[in-house]
Scaffold this motif. Sequence first.
Motif, short mmCIF file in Angstrom:
data_model
loop_
_atom_site.label_atom_id
_atom_site.label_comp_id
_atom_site.label_asym_id
_atom_site.label_seq_id
_atom_site.Cartn_x
_atom_site.Cartn_y
_atom_site.Cartn_z
N HIS A 1 0.68 14.02 5.35
CA HIS A 1 -0.16 12.93 5.50
C HIS A 1 0.44 12.16 6.05
CE1 HIS A 1 -2.25 8.35 4.30
NE2 HIS A 1 -2.98 10.24 3.84
N ALA B 1 0.68 10.36 -4.24
CA ALA B 1 -0.40 9.84 -3.97
C ALA B 1 -1.71 10.69 -4.95
CB ALA B 1 -0.95 9.44 -2.49
N HIS B 2 -1.59 11.70 -4.66
CA HIS B 2 -3.09 12.20 -5.71
C HIS B 2 -2.49 12.98 -6.87
CE1 HIS B 2 -6.28 11.93 -2.86
NE2 HIS B 2 -5.75 12.00 -1.67
N SER C 1 0.63 9.03 6.64
CA SER C 1 1.53 8.08 5.88
C SER C 1 3.02 7.88 6.64
CB SER C 1 1.34 7.50 5.34
OG SER C 1 0.95 8.07 4.40
N THR D 1 0.91 5.66 -4.42
CA THR D 1 -0.45 4.70 -4.53
C THR D 1 -1.00 4.33 -5.78
OG1 THR D 1 -2.51 3.93 -2.92
CG2 THR D 1 -1.63 6.85 -4.01
N SER E 1 -3.70 2.81 -5.32
CA SER E 1 -5.40 2.84 -4.34
C SER E 1 -5.71 3.69 -4.68
CB SER E 1 -5.38 2.52 -3.49
OG SER E 1 -4.33 3.71 -2.75
N LYS E 2 -5.42 4.88 -6.28
CA LYS E 2 -6.01 6.61 -6.34
C LYS E 2 -6.69 6.52 -7.62
CE LYS E 2 -5.96 8.36 -1.54
NZ LYS E 2 -4.24 8.31 -0.34
N GLY F 1 -2.00 -0.90 -3.62
CA GLY F 1 -0.51 -1.11 -3.42
C GLY F 1 -0.06 0.51 -3.43
N ASP G 1 4.70 16.15 1.56
CA ASP G 1 2.94 15.33 -0.09
C ASP G 1 3.17 16.54 -0.82
OD1 ASP G 1 1.41 14.03 2.42
OD2 ASP G 1 -0.44 15.64 1.77
N SER H 1 0.88 -1.05 0.05
CA SER H 1 0.04 -0.01 0.11
C SER H 1 1.17 1.57 0.68
CB SER H 1 -1.02 0.22 1.45
OG SER H 1 -0.01 0.86 2.65
N GLY H 2 -0.05 2.57 -0.16
CA GLY H 2 0.76 3.67 -0.42
C GLY H 2 1.54 3.86 1.40
N PHE H 3 0.15 3.38 2.24
CA PHE H 3 1.09 3.73 3.41
C PHE H 3 2.25 3.12 4.18
CE2 PHE H 3 0.36 4.14 8.24
CZ PHE H 3 -0.36 4.71 8.61
N ASP I 1 5.47 12.56 -1.80
CA ASP I 1 4.06 11.76 -1.63
C ASP I 1 3.08 12.14 -3.09
OD1 ASP I 1 1.57 10.90 -1.96
OD2 ASP I 1 2.19 10.47 0.89
N ASN J 1 5.47 4.70 2.53
CA ASN J 1 5.80 5.61 3.59
C ASN J 1 6.64 5.02 4.74
OD1 ASN J 1 5.43 7.95 2.52
ND2 ASN J 1 3.93 8.43 2.37
N MET K 1 7.05 8.83 -3.87
CA MET K 1 6.68 7.30 -3.52
C MET K 1 5.10 7.76 -3.76
SD MET K 1 3.65 7.82 -1.16
CE MET K 1 2.48 6.20 -0.61
N SER L 1 -3.56 16.26 0.54
CA SER L 1 -4.87 15.27 0.35
C SER L 1 -5.74 16.15 0.41
CB SER L 1 -4.84 14.00 0.67
OG SER L 1 -4.38 14.48 1.83
C1 LIG Z 1 -3.85 8.31 0.55
C2 LIG Z 1 -2.64 8.46 0.93
C3 LIG Z 1 -1.55 7.65 1.44
C4 LIG Z 1 -1.83 6.53 0.98
O1 LIG Z 1 -1.60 5.37 0.65
P1 LIG Z 1 -2.46 3.75 0.23
O2 LIG Z 1 -2.42 3.36 -1.31
O3 LIG Z 1 -3.99 4.46 0.68
O4 LIG Z 1 -2.53 3.36 1.50
C5 LIG Z 1 -0.17 8.25 1.25
N1 LIG Z 1 -0.02 9.79 1.13
C6 LIG Z 1 -0.73 10.39 0.35
C7 LIG Z 1 -0.98 11.80 0.46
C8 LIG Z 1 -2.59 9.63 0.46
O5 LIG Z 1 -3.55 10.39 -0.07
#
Ligand SMILES: *Cc1c(COP(=O)(O)O)cnc(C)c1O
Length: 391
Positions: free
Chosen positions: A133, A207-208, A135, A236, A238-239, A245, A176, A107-109, A205, A112, A234, A180
């Motif tokens: 975030h 993720a977004h 994480s 994710t 999953s978004k 992942g 970040d 996961s992204g968590f 990060d 991190n 880093m 987020s």
């Molecule tokens: C959602 C998110 C994560 C965690 O990602 P997952 O794959 O859902 O564990 C980490 N960092 C940021 C900024 C996020 O928004």
Amino acid sequence: MGKYDFITAELAELKAQGLYNTIRTIGSSVGAWTVVDGKKVLNMCSNNYLGFANDPRLKEAARRAVDEYGVGPAAVRSIAGTMSLHVEFERKLAAFKGAEDAISFQSGFCANLAAIPALVGAGHALFTDELNHASIIDGCRLTKAERVIYPHRDVDALAKALREHRDAPRKLIVTDGVFSMDGDLAPLPGIVEVAEEFDAMVMVDDAHGEGVLGSHGRGIADHFGLQGRVDIEMGTLSKAFGVMGGYLAGKREIVEYLRQRARPFLFSSASTPADVAACLAAVSVLEETDGPVRKLWDNARYFKARMGKLGFDLGSSETPITPVMLGEAATAWEFSRKLFAKDVFVQAIVFPTVPRGKARLRVMVSAVHTKEDLDFAVDAFARVGRELGTI
Ligand SMILES: *Cc1c(COP(=O)(O)O)cnc(C)c1O
């Protein structure tokens, strides 16, 4: 006194403050319209930016992977081998991101938690934006490095802190890319510049930013033209990728080091073949077309313009993330409940996810919403906003 009295008391307190999170149940795939608590509603809060969570191409790839590789990896990769699927995915992802190499996580968590304590420890210095975030915060807590929390997006404060810690033998800046909950961007060009001046590593990060920013959704480093100057990205899966992942991509030496040192890689099993195959398909789709990314931005601009005209406070977002600022937690929850009664699903975001007094509804527009869907949402927002005196 019962052993669990502290729990009962705290839960009651959360309810009294309007901070108790009622988790709704999803009864279908996640799309523009989703079955939530038994009824079909317009989904305006999932992170399904590009609609990939239910994309036929990704589903087909996952099905084929299950037939060929089974349902689980049955292994921590360093102990019992890594599937060729994972290796192929990491190569393809690194190429897509314009990075030298990549390593994937569950996961992204986890990504991190993996990166930060591997890169810095006792005697080193860590610089982290105050709105990073959870994480990242937890990743920072796992190291003995000295932690400097700098004010949100403040490059001057960061530079000052770097100067004060210039003698630390290792320095890592973590931020970040897209924040987020607010949708604003890290000042990455400025961060990279001061990092280079003080010989610090930069980790962002994304993720977004993934699937949202940059050419074909390659992310924030691409957006700012900083590929090769960010040490580690880093991300994710999953978004925008719609699956599950996380990963770290960047300099070859760092990724190689992480394969030896990242604890979630060394002590936790890999993602499933279906997940990885679906992610491979997601990268293929994005390599071929930026259509979904452009649709996402079109939709976001349209929705924000209509909501802004109605007088909603939409914060300071620079991305499709659209916070509708409401202040008190109780107001945010009431707004969310009233929207749900009108068939629009947006959960309230309250403390501790955002600071107290900054409760909001975070609207997530996606590429699979139609204009009619967005109009439907705006109309519901307008009616509830007037009812509650927010606009
Ligand atoms: C959602 C998110 C994560 C965690 O990602 P997952 O794959 O859902 O564990 C980490 N960092 C940021 C900024 C996020 O928004």
